[in-house]
Write an enzyme that holds these catalytic residues in place. Structure first.
Site, PDB file in Angstrom:
ATOM      1  N   GLY A 158      15.711  77.893 -23.302  1.00  0.00           N
ATOM      2  CA  GLY A 158      14.184  78.156 -22.970  1.00  0.00           C
ATOM      3  C   GLY A 158      13.673  77.147 -22.383  1.00  0.00           C
ATOM      4  N   CYS A 195      19.615  76.461 -33.941  1.00  0.00           N
ATOM      5  CA  CYS A 195      20.432  75.333 -33.437  1.00  0.00           C
ATOM      6  C   CYS A 195      21.213  74.407 -34.317  1.00  0.00           C
ATOM      7  CB  CYS A 195      19.739  74.232 -32.450  1.00  0.00           C
ATOM      8  SG  CYS A 195      18.071  74.030 -32.906  1.00  0.00           S
ATOM      9  N   HIS A 227      22.899  67.555 -26.334  1.00  0.00           N
ATOM     10  CA  HIS A 227      22.574  66.183 -26.766  1.00  0.00           C
ATOM     11  C   HIS A 227      23.187  65.107 -25.877  1.00  0.00           C
ATOM     12  CE1 HIS A 227      20.334  67.830 -30.142  1.00  0.00           C
ATOM     13  NE2 HIS A 227      21.316  68.569 -30.221  1.00  0.00           N
TER      14      HIS A 227
END
Ligand code: GLN
Ligand code: ZN
Length: 761
Positions: A439, A650, A701
């Site tokens: 997104g 997530c 990350h």
């Protein structure tokens, strides 16, 4: 006389002073001394704010995390941080963050792996997980606690040191070698004995020992361990106040009531019905501390109703009754008075930490001197409570009516997945192993500048809109060049995936300084859901339509799901969470249908926080999952067969919620998997999960660029568990925290990997 106390206070500061001091120190822009003096100032300020209490928590201040503090107190440091020869505070930050602030130590002592972080019970606070092995040796270091205690005593603070209890400390940690944590208990309790002795030396009367693990299900071994440990600590010269919070004692009630401690604190917000039976069980010398002010929300307490309930208890318990917030005030913002922009009606219904302490003070005066002594305060509290309960801003008859009409049919797709999949394939014509993203694209400096200029009115709405459109166009062009199959608009216009929707929905308010610590220096500012939720107008349609107009590839509409919006907000206490969630679901449903009407064929509804809403006790999971999943279904499933619904989560633990995920019936679910080497797909495989899955192929990350080979390898592993026809290729999560320089090569490799997979399939 009824006494008052508090279990803990915020340490970040009303204006996030500690956050800024920490970050400046970590960047090398200030000294360790400056940081320490900021800590000292905050401690003193917070003690002053609590000065009306009979006992004030000391030792709850932390530069990073109270669990990590406890690990240092107990000398339980991971092997890898031993032998550091800088300031101990720096070593502490090494465990917390993987590196020290003093870069010169990077050479001699090196960077290390940071401690793992996880959620503190059912809060949004994250602690550093204690690590254990069979060889763990504890060694007392009471310096930090004693220093704070001496500092407090010098200021005349009526100090009650706060520590985490031995059972909770063990329970929330992890063994690294599969050994039994309880084997460490005798040794650990010895260190606690010494610690209590050190505190007794300081002439401390009471010590608060936190055992929130008592509100979770404990097996016989742990129950027994509780008895062992506390029978040993009984010899101590200090009085122990055993603190439980965040839930109900339930089947641990008898255990808790009969531990040999001087006092017990219970959370009467979550377990009011347990208080009377508990009083019956409690030995006659024991103090009962009742948490009567909600330490987890931002609403005013109904003082009159609380007094109606408390007065008979006070008569019965007399000196043995203490009152307090339900838990540490770490979980609420500090001061409502600094808020200038919250509408005055709504503001009059709220209480942050400071206001909660005032409430406690009023309650204690009423109990000790009679209600007359605080007549005015009680009256104005009553007005606020009444006003809120009747306010037209809270109650919207149209929303109530819509809610009354909910039927299971609302949450049902027209046909089963297999039938829908055929129609969607015909419409979308996607290749095998279709590629997409979750997104968001990088929140660039330009985006942030435009947003802050818009906020400060330097930029008008049309200027802001132009800036956002430029960013959307940029991300569409990049995605086309990359050759992705399903595009996204990139979420440039969203500061945050919940706040954005909160701002567009009726029933939400926003604070300026309502920060709550999430971990270390990080804070969140949850929006305040105060009233019935409605959607005055479409929230995302124009952005998505614009993005779709720029490309012939399918554009995925992007929404946050009702459960995630709920779980990341401060919510109402005047109706069940489920009701608020259904209201959010109806609003998101309208948006989904509007997107569909606008010609958007793929719509993603993120439920990043579905799992974290699970109650602390497994026995309550089913009820939560029922309404959470039903809310999602109402939001998502009103579309026609041809419209493809995606959802995204997530995290990587699906085993125990896989049935609920299947119930949601999204056509496609994208999840975080890259770090687990696709093993978590076993949960889907074992369940025979029937719909499509996009297992994340790289960790967003990390700044590292994933290689094609690695992605192919991961997807091959995925294909061993899920038929290739039902697999998508995508990153683990959104890319908003990354730079374009990182995103482009990573996605280039991802698309190339998908092409190779297709060629060999
Ligand atoms: N759509 C969101 C994004 O891409 C999802 C973020 C999340 O799941 N935390 O940023
Ligand atoms: Zn995510």
């Amino acid at each position: 006389m009824v006494s008052t106390h508090n279990l803990g206070f915020s340490r970040i500061g009303a204006k996030r002073e500690l956050k800024f001091a920490l970050e400046s120190y970590w960047k090398g822009q200030s000294t360790c001394e400056e940081l320490k003096s900021c800590g000292k100032e905050l401690r003193q300020r917070h003690w002053r704010l609590q000065s009306t209490l009979d006992l004030v928590p000391v030792g709850d201040f932390s530069f990073y995390d109270q669990v990590l503090d406890m690990s240092f107190t107990l000398g339980n440091l991971p092997e890898r941080v031993r032998g550091f020869h800088g300031d101990p505070l720096d070593n502490y930050f090494r465990v917390a963050r993987g590196r020290s602030a003093q870069s010169n130590h990077a050479y001699c002592c090196g960077d290390i792996a940071a401690g793992e972080m996880t959620k503190w019970f059912d809060t949004n606070y994250h602690y550093i997980v204690p690590e254990f092995t069979a060889a763990t040796k504890f060694k007392l270091d009471s310096t930090r606690l004693l220093e704070q205690l001496i500092e407090a005593k010098k200021l005349g603070v009526k100090a009650k040191p706060v520590i985490i209890g031995p059972l909770t400390y063990l329970a929330i940690g992890k063994t690294k070698d599969g050994s039994d944590k309880l084997d460490l208990l005798p040794q650990l309790v010895q260190v606690y004995t010494n610690l209590l002795e050190d505190l007794a030396e300081q002439e401390v009367e009471w010590v608060q020992i936190d055992e929130p693990i008592l509100v979770t299900e404990l097996d016989a071994n742990w129950q027994h361990a509780f008895k062992l440990a506390y029978h040993q600590l009984k010899a101590s010269r200090v009085k122990l106040l055993l603190a439980t919070y965040f839930g109900q004692l339930a089947d641990n009630q008898y255990l808790a009531a009969n531990l040999p401690v001087a006092g017990l604190h219970v959370d009467a917000i979550n377990s009011r019905h347990e208080v009377l039976p508990l009083i019956g069980m409690l030995p006659s010398h024991m103090v009962l501390s009742i948490g009567v002010i909600n330490g987890r929300n931002i609403w005013k307490t109904d003082l009159t109703a609380t007094l109606d309930w408390l007065e008979p208890l006070a008569e019965r318990l007399m000196d043995r009754l203490w009152i307090a917030p339900s838990c540490s005030l770490l979980h609420v913002p500090v001061d409502l008075d600094s808020e200038e922009n919250i509408d005055s009606d709504i503001k009059s219904w709220l209480a942050f930490a400071q206001q909660k302490l005032e409430e406690l003070h009023i309650l204690s005066i009423a109990l000790n001197q009679g209600r007359e002594a605080v007549r005015e305060q009680l009256a104005s509290n009553h007005v606020a409570i009444e006003d809120r309960s009747h306010s037209a801003r809270v109650h919207n008859p149209a929303v109530r009516e819509a809610l009354g009409k909910l039927t299971p049919k609302l949450g049902q797709r027209q046909n089963v997945y297999a039938q829908r999949a055929r129609k969607q394939a015909a419409l979308l014509n996607l290749p095998k192993y279709p590629t997409t993203t979750i997104g968001s694209f990088p929140q660039t400096a330009e985006i942030r500048l435009a947003r802050s200029q818009f906020k400060s009115r330097e930029l008008d709405y049309s200027g802001y809109q132009l800036a956002m459109k430029a960013e959307i166009e940029r991300s569409v062009r990049e995605q086309e060049a990359l050759g992705l199959d399903v595009l996204v608009h990139g979420e440039a216009e969203r500061n945050d995936m919940v706040e954005y929707f909160g701002e567009k929905l009726e029933g939400y308010a926003f604070s300026q300084f309502g920060w709550v610590q999430s971990y270390g220096s990080r804070c969140v500012k949850p929006p305040i859901l105060f009233g019935d939720i409605s959607r005055p107008q479409a929230m995302t349609v124009s952005w998505i339509k614009y993005a779709q107009s720029l490309t012939s590839k399918p554009m995925k509409g992007m929404l946050t799901g009702p459960v995630t919006i709920l779980n990341w907000s401060f919510v109402r206490d005047d109706q069940p969470r489920a009701v608020s969630c259904y209201q959010l679901a109806l609003a998101i449903r309208e948006e989904v249908l509007d997107l569909e009407k606008a010609g958007i064929n793929i719509i993603q509804i993120d439920e990043a926080a579905l799992r974290e809403g699970l109650p602390l006790r497994k026995s309550q999971w089913k009820e939560y999952l029922n309404w959470a999943v039903e809310s999602y279904r109402i939001a998502a499933n009103g579309v026609k067969d041809e419209t493809q619904i995606h959802t995204h989560m997530c995290y990587s633990e699906f085993n125990d919620i896989i049935a609920a995920i299947a119930e949601m019936d999204a056509d496609v679910i994208t999840i975080e998997t890259s770090r687990s080497d696709m093993e978590l797909l076993d949960a889907f495989d074992n369940f025979n999960y029937p719909n499509e899955i996009g297992p994340g192929v790289y960790d967003i990350h990390s700044p590292n660029i994933p290689t094609q080979e690695h992605i192919i390898q991961l997807m091959q592993k995925a294909a061993e568990r899920v038929p290739a026809e039902r697999l998508w290729v995508n990153p683990d999560c959104g890319l908003k925290t990354r730079q374009w320089e990182e995103v482009l090569p990573a996605l280039t490799n991802m698309v190339a990997a998908a092409k190779k997979l297709r060629a060999t399939a």
